[in-house]
Each structure stands twice: as C-alpha cells, then as structure tokens.
Design a protein around this motif. Sequence first.
Motif, PDB file in Angstrom:
ATOM      1  N   LYS A  33       0.825  -1.217   0.000  1.00 25.19           N
ATOM      2  CA  LYS A  33       0.000   0.000   0.000  1.00 25.19           C
ATOM      3  C   LYS A  33       0.859   1.267   0.000  1.00 25.19           C
ATOM      4  O   LYS A  33       0.618   2.209   0.755  1.00 25.19           O
ATOM      5  N   THR A  34       1.835   1.272  -0.890  1.00 24.02           N
ATOM      6  CA  THR A  34       2.737   2.422  -0.994  1.00 24.02           C
ATOM      7  C   THR A  34       2.655   3.101  -2.359  1.00 24.02           C
ATOM      8  O   THR A  34       3.586   3.806  -2.771  1.00 24.02           O
ATOM      9  N   ALA A  35       1.551   2.876  -3.087  1.00 24.32           N
ATOM     10  CA  ALA A  35       1.367   3.532  -4.381  1.00 24.32           C
ATOM     11  C   ALA A  35       1.356   5.049  -4.196  1.00 24.32           C
ATOM     12  O   ALA A  35       1.080   5.557  -3.107  1.00 24.32           O
ATOM     13  N   GLY A  36       1.652   5.749  -5.267  1.00 22.81           N
ATOM     14  CA  GLY A  36       1.703   7.197  -5.202  1.00 22.81           C
ATOM     15  C   GLY A  36       3.091   7.729  -4.874  1.00 22.81           C
ATOM     16  O   GLY A  36       3.246   8.910  -4.565  1.00 22.81           O
ATOM     17  N   ASN A  37       4.074   6.840  -4.958  1.00 13.24           N
ATOM     18  CA  ASN A  37       5.461   7.225  -4.681  1.00 13.24           C
ATOM     19  C   ASN A  37       6.356   6.742  -5.827  1.00 13.24           C
ATOM     20  O   ASN A  37       7.145   5.799  -5.663  1.00 13.24           O
ATOM     21  N   PRO A  38       6.229   7.353  -7.008  1.00 14.95           N
ATOM     22  CA  PRO A  38       7.030   6.918  -8.150  1.00 14.95           C
ATOM     23  C   PRO A  38       8.517   6.872  -7.817  1.00 14.95           C
ATOM     24  O   PRO A  38       9.038   7.777  -7.167  1.00 14.95           O
ATOM     25  N   GLY A  39       9.160   5.797  -8.258  1.00 17.52           N
ATOM     26  CA  GLY A  39      10.584   5.648  -8.008  1.00 17.52           C
ATOM     27  C   GLY A  39      10.920   4.957  -6.705  1.00 17.52           C
ATOM     28  O   GLY A  39      12.101   4.746  -6.393  1.00 17.52           O
ATOM     29  N   ALA A  40       9.913   4.576  -5.934  1.00 15.84           N
ATOM     30  CA  ALA A  40      10.182   3.870  -4.676  1.00 15.84           C
ATOM     31  C   ALA A  40      10.868   2.536  -4.949  1.00 15.84           C
ATOM     32  O   ALA A  40      10.713   1.949  -6.015  1.00 15.84           O
ATOM     33  N   TRP A  41      11.610   2.060  -3.966  1.00 22.13           N
ATOM     34  CA  TRP A  41      12.377   0.821  -4.119  1.00 22.13           C
ATOM     35  C   TRP A  41      12.337   0.027  -2.820  1.00 22.13           C
ATOM     36  O   TRP A  41      12.019   0.561  -1.754  1.00 22.13           O
ATOM     37  N   LEU A  42      12.647  -1.252  -2.919  1.00 18.64           N
ATOM     38  CA  LEU A  42      12.588  -2.153  -1.770  1.00 18.64           C
ATOM     39  C   LEU A  42      13.998  -2.525  -1.330  1.00 18.64           C
ATOM     40  O   LEU A  42      14.868  -2.775  -2.161  1.00 18.64           O
ATOM     41  N   ALA A  43      14.208  -2.569  -0.015  1.00 20.43           N
ATOM     42  CA  ALA A  43      15.509  -2.935   0.533  1.00 20.43           C
ATOM     43  C   ALA A  43      15.362  -4.079   1.526  1.00 20.43           C
ATOM     44  O   ALA A  43      14.362  -4.180   2.233  1.00 20.43           O
ATOM     45  N   VAL A  44      16.368  -4.956   1.553  1.00 26.10           N
ATOM     46  CA  VAL A  44      16.495  -5.965   2.604  1.00 26.10           C
ATOM     47  C   VAL A  44      17.731  -5.576   3.400  1.00 26.10           C
ATOM     48  O   VAL A  44      18.861  -5.642   2.891  1.00 26.10           O
ATOM     49  N   GLY A  45      17.510  -5.134   4.647  1.00 29.89           N
ATOM     50  CA  GLY A  45      18.601  -4.590   5.445  1.00 29.89           C
ATOM     51  C   GLY A  45      19.392  -5.641   6.197  1.00 29.89           C
ATOM     52  O   GLY A  45      18.934  -6.770   6.407  1.00 29.89           O
ATOM     53  N   ASN A  46      20.572  -5.256   6.635  1.00 28.15           N
ATOM     54  CA  ASN A  46      21.415  -6.145   7.426  1.00 28.15           C
ATOM     55  C   ASN A  46      20.808  -6.454   8.796  1.00 28.15           C
ATOM     56  O   ASN A  46      21.269  -7.370   9.478  1.00 28.15           O
ATOM     57  N   ASP A  47      19.780  -5.680   9.198  1.00 28.48           N
ATOM     58  CA  ASP A  47      19.109  -5.911  10.481  1.00 28.48           C
ATOM     59  C   ASP A  47      17.884  -6.805  10.347  1.00 28.48           C
ATOM     60  O   ASP A  47      17.179  -7.049  11.329  1.00 28.48           O
ATOM     61  N   GLY A  48      17.614  -7.297   9.125  1.00 27.30           N
ATOM     62  CA  GLY A  48      16.494  -8.210   8.942  1.00 27.30           C
ATOM     63  C   GLY A  48      15.168  -7.554   8.658  1.00 27.30           C
ATOM     64  O   GLY A  48      14.115  -8.204   8.740  1.00 27.30           O
TER      65      GLY A  48
END
Length: 268
Positions: free
Chosen positions: A234-249
Amino acid sequence: MRAFTKKAGAAAAAVMAGSLLLATQFSGTAVADTAALTQKVVAKDLLGPGEWLLPGQSLTSGGGRFRLVQQHQGNLVFYDGTKALWTSPTSGRPGAKATMQKEGNLVIYGADNKPLWSTPTAGNPGAYLKLPEQSGVLVIYSADDEPLWSSSAYIGKLPSGHVLRPGQWVQSHNGRFKLMQQDEGNAVLYDSQGGQRAVWTTPTAGHPGARSIMQRDGNWVVVDTNDKALWSAKTAGNPGAWLAVGNDGQVIVYSGDNRPLWSSRGRK
C-alpha cells in the motif's frame, strides 16, 4: 541456500531469463564506433571496467564450462554448456553490444548506441563481471570484491520497476537475510543464522507462479499468474520507490528520495 561470498561459487543456480525490466537509470555514455570497440574486447572469464562484448563475442570460465555470449540477435546469454541459465531481455535487437561501464553497471546498447538494459549497479566505480567456476551464477563485484548483482539475486535492493519471479530473491549486503519469492506464491524473509529460519512472509501462499513487483508507481505488490494483485504494501503514489532488505532483517520500501514508507516490522 547459502549466502553469496566473494566468490561466485557460493550461490545457488537460478535462471532470470528475461525477468529483469529495463533499469531506471543509464549512464548515457556515448558509444564509440565498432572499429574502436574491438580494441577493448577481452577473451577471458572477467569483463572489467570499460571493456566490451560485441555481437558474437564471449567470455569463458577457466574450466570452459560456462560462457557469456553477446548473441547476434541482441541478447546477452549465460550458458552452462549448451543450456541457457540466464538471458537479458534484449533479443530481437541485432547489433546490440554489452559493456561493463566504468561507473559500475553492465549496460547493453543497441546498434543505434542507445541503452536497452542495465544492471542497477551504477555508482560503483571499478566494478567488474565475473564468470563462475562451478556455481552457475553470474556475478558483478565491486572494486573491493563485494557482490553487487547476480543472475539469480539482487543484492541489498529491488529497484523500481523490477520483478522477483519464483526462485529469485533479494539478499542483504551481509548475506544473512534473504527475501525469497517462493514457488508456492508467498515472499518469505529468511534468516540464515543458525539455519534457514523464516521470519516474515506475505500472506500469498497457495498461488503457484506468483511474483513480486516493485511497481513504478511505488507499490510493492505480489500478483498471481493472471496479474491479479494478491497483496501489497500500500505504498502507491510514490514513483521511483524501491525495496531494501537490510542487514538488520527488515524489509523496507523507500521513496525515491530515501524516505521509509513501509516496513516488515510495521508501517513507518
């Protein structure tokens, strides 16, 4: 599955045949004429900064098992013997050529010298592409030998517009956490410490063939084989958004200007 090490041999083989969409940024570097390019082609198992593969040219692993071929029809194909393990989505573009750009991304240019496809690894000067000896995974490493991208996984982030198909994953930079798109339909975050332990999942199991998409409108969505949305962040409306998997899990969706929008540990 084992985490990536500084050698490509530690990763499990998986095919990303045509799954990567066009990367959102290209360097825009002008391409020299073909005669000049032939001076930069190397016949080895590594493609270094500024080096090229022209149509019909290839790299070969030390043992001769794996090859990376710039096909005449336009796609770059990674082979195990005669079996294709991975291909770029650039078939049907005769005359295309590949280069490991000095700023760190692997780019395929068309015959008209316009970029057709790129890995999301720009900003890493000195990065290089390396063929494996055994693993069946093609890897781009930073200048200090840290993995940045592979033919089976994304390292650290899933960029805007990119897709995880069944069996593909995003791995944290430290190698401990892995967000896997499962064959049965759910995306599962695993912690490899002390074994392979699932610590978070999307509620989308029971839909074989489902895939995760980091949509260009900013929404991370799991869709079924008919492209029906099964779940989203539910993060639509944010063109260019990206997903991260962090070192903290944590799995986090960031806006294009790096603001956290959603987290697997609760909305930000």
